[in-house]
Scaffold this active site. Structure first.
Site, PDB file in Angstrom:
ATOM      1  N   ARG A   1     -13.577  11.844  29.686  1.00 47.92           N
ATOM      2  CA  ARG A   1     -14.099  13.062  30.307  1.00 47.92           C
ATOM      3  C   ARG A   1     -14.415  12.911  31.795  1.00 47.92           C
ATOM      4  O   ARG A   1     -14.628  13.891  32.494  1.00 47.92           O
ATOM      5  CB  ARG A   1     -15.319  13.610  29.541  1.00 47.92           C
ATOM      6  CG  ARG A   1     -16.568  12.784  29.631  1.00 47.92           C
ATOM      7  CD  ARG A   1     -17.644  13.306  28.694  1.00 47.92           C
ATOM      8  NE  ARG A   1     -18.230  14.580  29.122  1.00 47.92           N
ATOM      9  CZ  ARG A   1     -19.025  14.726  30.180  1.00 47.92           C
ATOM     10  NH1 ARG A   1     -19.328  13.685  30.936  1.00 47.92           N
ATOM     11  NH2 ARG A   1     -19.529  15.908  30.488  1.00 47.92           N
TER      12      ARG A   1
ATOM     13  N   PRO B   1     -22.424  -6.198  20.242  1.00 48.89           N
ATOM     14  CA  PRO B   1     -23.829  -6.096  20.658  1.00 48.89           C
ATOM     15  C   PRO B   1     -24.204  -7.105  21.746  1.00 48.89           C
ATOM     16  O   PRO B   1     -25.237  -6.966  22.384  1.00 48.89           O
ATOM     17  CB  PRO B   1     -24.606  -6.391  19.363  1.00 48.89           C
ATOM     18  CG  PRO B   1     -23.635  -6.184  18.251  1.00 48.89           C
ATOM     19  CD  PRO B   1     -22.295  -6.531  18.810  1.00 48.89           C
TER      20      PRO B   1
ATOM     21  N   ASP C   1     -22.714  17.772  35.413  1.00 51.21           N
ATOM     22  CA  ASP C   1     -23.739  17.185  36.268  1.00 51.21           C
ATOM     23  C   ASP C   1     -24.891  16.454  35.584  1.00 51.21           C
ATOM     24  O   ASP C   1     -25.473  15.579  36.190  1.00 51.21           O
ATOM     25  CB  ASP C   1     -24.383  18.279  37.129  1.00 51.21           C
ATOM     26  CG  ASP C   1     -23.440  18.706  38.224  1.00 51.21           C
ATOM     27  OD1 ASP C   1     -23.827  19.536  39.034  1.00 51.21           O
ATOM     28  OD2 ASP C   1     -22.316  18.188  38.243  1.00 51.21           O
TER      29      ASP C   1
ATOM     30  N   GLU D   1     -18.279 -10.881  10.381  1.00 48.10           N
ATOM     31  CA  GLU D   1     -19.430 -11.449  11.076  1.00 48.10           C
ATOM     32  C   GLU D   1     -19.116 -11.751  12.537  1.00 48.10           C
ATOM     33  O   GLU D   1     -19.977 -12.154  13.300  1.00 48.10           O
ATOM     34  CB  GLU D   1     -19.921 -12.709  10.366  1.00 48.10           C
ATOM     35  CG  GLU D   1     -20.867 -12.410   9.199  1.00 48.10           C
ATOM     36  CD  GLU D   1     -20.210 -11.589   8.100  1.00 48.10           C
ATOM     37  OE1 GLU D   1     -19.149 -11.996   7.610  1.00 48.10           O
ATOM     38  OE2 GLU D   1     -20.747 -10.527   7.755  1.00 48.10           O
TER      39      GLU D   1
HETATM   40  C1  9WO Z   1     -22.597  -9.126  11.221  1.00 43.05           C
HETATM   41  C2  9WO Z   1     -23.439 -10.000  10.578  1.00 43.05           C
HETATM   42  C3  9WO Z   1     -23.757 -10.172   9.235  1.00 43.05           C
HETATM   43  C4  9WO Z   1     -24.666 -11.154   8.892  1.00 43.05           C
HETATM   44  C5  9WO Z   1     -25.250 -11.952   9.867  1.00 43.05           C
HETATM   45  C6  9WO Z   1     -24.925 -11.775  11.209  1.00 43.05           C
HETATM   46  C7  9WO Z   1     -24.030 -10.804  11.535  1.00 43.05           C
HETATM   47  N1  9WO Z   1     -23.564 -10.442  12.711  1.00 43.05           N
HETATM   48  C8  9WO Z   1     -22.684  -9.468  12.529  1.00 43.05           C
HETATM   49  C9  9WO Z   1     -21.998  -8.856  13.638  1.00 43.05           C
HETATM   50  O1  9WO Z   1     -22.482  -8.864  14.751  1.00 43.05           O
HETATM   51  N2  9WO Z   1     -20.783  -8.309  13.347  1.00 43.05           N
HETATM   52  C10 9WO Z   1     -20.036  -7.643  14.397  1.00 43.05           C
HETATM   53  C11 9WO Z   1     -19.548  -6.336  13.866  1.00 43.05           C
HETATM   54  C12 9WO Z   1     -18.866  -8.459  14.875  1.00 43.05           C
HETATM   55  C13 9WO Z   1     -18.214  -7.736  16.030  1.00 43.05           C
HETATM   56  C14 9WO Z   1     -17.886  -6.286  15.652  1.00 43.05           C
HETATM   57  N3  9WO Z   1     -19.020  -5.674  15.024  1.00 43.05           N
HETATM   58  C15 9WO Z   1     -19.866  -4.885  15.706  1.00 43.05           C
HETATM   59  C16 9WO Z   1     -19.718  -4.368  16.974  1.00 43.05           C
HETATM   60  N4  9WO Z   1     -21.029  -4.471  15.243  1.00 43.05           N
HETATM   61  N5  9WO Z   1     -21.655  -3.742  16.170  1.00 43.05           N
HETATM   62  C17 9WO Z   1     -20.875  -3.647  17.234  1.00 43.05           C
HETATM   63  C18 9WO Z   1     -21.243  -2.964  18.430  1.00 43.05           C
HETATM   64  C19 9WO Z   1     -20.347  -2.779  19.436  1.00 43.05           C
HETATM   65  C20 9WO Z   1     -20.755  -2.140  20.587  1.00 43.05           C
HETATM   66  N6  9WO Z   1     -22.017  -1.698  20.726  1.00 43.05           N
HETATM   67  C21 9WO Z   1     -22.912  -1.853  19.747  1.00 43.05           C
HETATM   68  C22 9WO Z   1     -22.556  -2.501  18.576  1.00 43.05           C
END
Ligand code: 9WO
Length: 244
Positions: free
Chosen positions: A152, A87, A167, A114
């Site tokens: 794609r 994220p 497109d 995490e």
């Molecule tokens: C989990 C968590 C739990 C308690 C407090 C804080 C916390 N942070 C996270 C967290 O961000 N975990 C991630 C899980 C670690 C990296 C992989 N994970 C992930 C990738 N979750 N969401 C994505 C992601 C990737 C690409 N685009 C959107 C979301």
């Protein structure tokens, strides 16, 4: 040929989505190659642990650096670009999909728990990408989204008639409405113009509907695209109609 190497502790998540339909055919045709690598097989400690508790304390677990460094070293080629899905990354869009489709080798690192030890980010990650502002349980689903959107864009992956259709986002505006048989379903009729056989009129209608949708739902997209004189005229027509 674009090679994707996925690094994950959940390799089974990928087998379904990547082995159906267009992505399956693209692999069969040798246009893309996808390898799924289990990070756990690069763990060296007795219990093959890939996670550990965070320095500084706090809840949850962090992915250990060693298995990830070793996994990346194993798959890495000199053209290889390591992408970490998180994220905190740069937001993925159609433009980035098109850029990544020009690469030779993409290594997609999927995190869990995490997070991942920061030394991985500093030393092995070339690009950090987010598919949107939400948190998932791991990077795997987002890696599949990236692979699908990138694949794609590679010439030959879509059929010739599909690539013409492609497109919609390609030109930066939203898609027009689609209809197929029957002509009338539960009193709901297909717009007359689509049955007219007049392809000039049909193209104009579709362009106008696409612009209308974009104006109503995603006006921000219109600031980014270069509109033709015809399209600007259609957009003014729409705005006038909306005032009435
Ligand atoms: C989990 C968590 C739990 C308690 C407090 C804080 C916390 N942070 C996270 C967290 O961000 N975990 C991630 C899980 C670690 C990296 C992989 N994970 C992930 C990738 N979750 N969401 C994505 C992601 C990737 C690409 N685009 C959107 C979301």
């Amino acid at each position: 040929m674009l090679k994707f190497d996925i690094l994950t502790i959940f390799p089974n998540m990928f087998t379904g989505p990547l082995n159906e339909s267009i992505l399956k055919r693209a692999q069969d045709k040798g246009l893309i190659n996808i390898d799924i690598n289990d990070i756990r097989s690069f763990a060296q400690n007795k219990h093959n642990n890939v996670d550990d508790s965070p320095y500084g304390g706090g809840a949850g677990m962090v992915m250990k650096p060693e298995p990830i460094f070793r996994a990346v070293e194993d798959v890495k080629s000199k053209e290889g670009k390591v992408i970490f899905l998180s994220p905190q990354g740069k937001t993925f869009d159609q433009k980035l999909a098109k850029e990544l489709a020009k690469e030779d080798h993409l290594i997609l690192l999927c995190g869990r728990y995490e997070g991942v030890d920061e030394r991985v980010r500093k030393e092995v990650v070339d690009e950090e990408i987010s598919i949107g502002d939400y948190v998932l349980t791991g990077g795997e689903l987002s890696a599949m989204v990236v692979i699908d959107a990138v694949a794609r864009m590679i010439p030959g992956v879509l059929g010739t008639h599909q690539s013409a259709i492609e497109d919609s986002f390609y030109h930066g505006i939203l898609d027009y409405p689609h209809y197929t048989r029957p002509r009338k379903y539960r009193d709901l009729e297909v717009p007359e113009v689509l049955l007219s056989g007049n392809h000039q009129k049909i193209d104009a209608w579709r362009k106008k509907e696409a612009l209308k949708r974009t104006l109503l739902r995603r006006p921000d997209l219109l600031d980014e695209v270069e509109l033709t004189i015809d399209e600007k005229e259609l957009l003014n027509e729409i705005k006038e109609e909306m005032e009435n």
